[in-house]
Design a protein around this motif. Structure first.
Motif, PDB file in Angstrom:
ATOM      1  N   LEU A 192      -9.062 -21.142 -11.244  1.00  0.00           N
ATOM      2  CA  LEU A 192      -9.896 -21.359 -12.428  1.00  0.00           C
ATOM      3  C   LEU A 192      -9.024 -21.806 -13.597  1.00  0.00           C
ATOM      4  O   LEU A 192      -7.983 -21.217 -13.874  1.00  0.00           O
ATOM      5  CB  LEU A 192     -10.649 -20.082 -12.776  1.00  0.00           C
ATOM      6  N   GLY A 193      -9.435 -22.864 -14.273  1.00  0.00           N
ATOM      7  CA  GLY A 193      -8.715 -23.366 -15.430  1.00  0.00           C
ATOM      8  C   GLY A 193      -7.451 -24.130 -15.108  1.00  0.00           C
ATOM      9  O   GLY A 193      -6.667 -24.434 -16.001  1.00  0.00           O
ATOM     10  N   GLN A 194      -7.210 -24.445 -13.850  1.00  0.00           N
ATOM     11  CA  GLN A 194      -5.984 -25.149 -13.473  1.00  0.00           C
ATOM     12  C   GLN A 194      -6.210 -26.634 -13.211  1.00  0.00           C
ATOM     13  O   GLN A 194      -5.321 -27.310 -12.725  1.00  0.00           O
ATOM     14  CB  GLN A 194      -5.362 -24.500 -12.239  1.00  0.00           C
ATOM     15  N   GLY A 195      -7.382 -27.142 -13.498  1.00  0.00           N
ATOM     16  CA  GLY A 195      -7.652 -28.559 -13.283  1.00  0.00           C
ATOM     17  C   GLY A 195      -8.179 -28.845 -11.890  1.00  0.00           C
ATOM     18  O   GLY A 195      -8.049 -28.048 -10.974  1.00  0.00           O
ATOM     19  N   SER A 196      -8.759 -30.013 -11.737  1.00  0.00           N
ATOM     20  CA  SER A 196      -9.414 -30.360 -10.478  1.00  0.00           C
ATOM     21  C   SER A 196      -8.445 -30.583  -9.333  1.00  0.00           C
ATOM     22  O   SER A 196      -8.819 -30.463  -8.175  1.00  0.00           O
ATOM     23  CB  SER A 196     -10.282 -31.603 -10.675  1.00  0.00           C
ATOM     24  N   ALA A 197      -7.191 -30.907  -9.605  1.00  0.00           N
ATOM     25  CA  ALA A 197      -6.219 -31.144  -8.531  1.00  0.00           C
ATOM     26  C   ALA A 197      -5.901 -29.878  -7.753  1.00  0.00           C
ATOM     27  O   ALA A 197      -5.484 -29.940  -6.599  1.00  0.00           O
ATOM     28  CB  ALA A 197      -4.937 -31.738  -9.103  1.00  0.00           C
ATOM     29  N   ALA A 198      -6.082 -28.719  -8.350  1.00  0.00           N
ATOM     30  CA  ALA A 198      -5.759 -27.455  -7.689  1.00  0.00           C
ATOM     31  C   ALA A 198      -6.812 -27.048  -6.661  1.00  0.00           C
ATOM     32  O   ALA A 198      -6.505 -26.309  -5.732  1.00  0.00           O
ATOM     33  CB  ALA A 198      -5.595 -26.347  -8.733  1.00  0.00           C
TER      34      ALA A 198
END
Length: 90
Positions: free
Chosen positions: A57-63
């Protein structure tokens, strides 16, 4: 250190075949054959955290693709271990 029971070779070969030709273990075969996509539908952050793969959560879509791959592996090998345990109990 204990070694996890891998169930032996998935496709046993004659003993005269070199060890490197044996291929995947039964545990790997069970894990590869397991369908886990339905389990993502109801996945919650608490459940993912309990399995040791917290949601990004909150780490961007690449994660997210990395998280999904890690969750698939975790769920598949959990199921494979359960299948090996049931197999050894019978």
């Amino acid at each position: 250190m204990t070694t996890k029971d891998d169930g032996g070779p998935a496709f046993p070969a004659p003993t005269e075949v070199d060890a490197w030709l044996v291929g995947m273990s039964l545990r790997d075969y069970f894990a590869a054959a397991m369908d886990v996509e339905y389990q993502f539908k109801d996945m919650t952050g608490d459940c993912a955290e309990a399995l040791g793969v917290p949601m990004p959560l909150g780490q961007g879509s690449a994660a997210w693709p990395r998280w999904r791959a890690a969750m698939r592996a975790k769920l598949r090998y959990m199921a494979a271990d359960a299948m090996l345990k049931a197999r050894s109990a019978s």
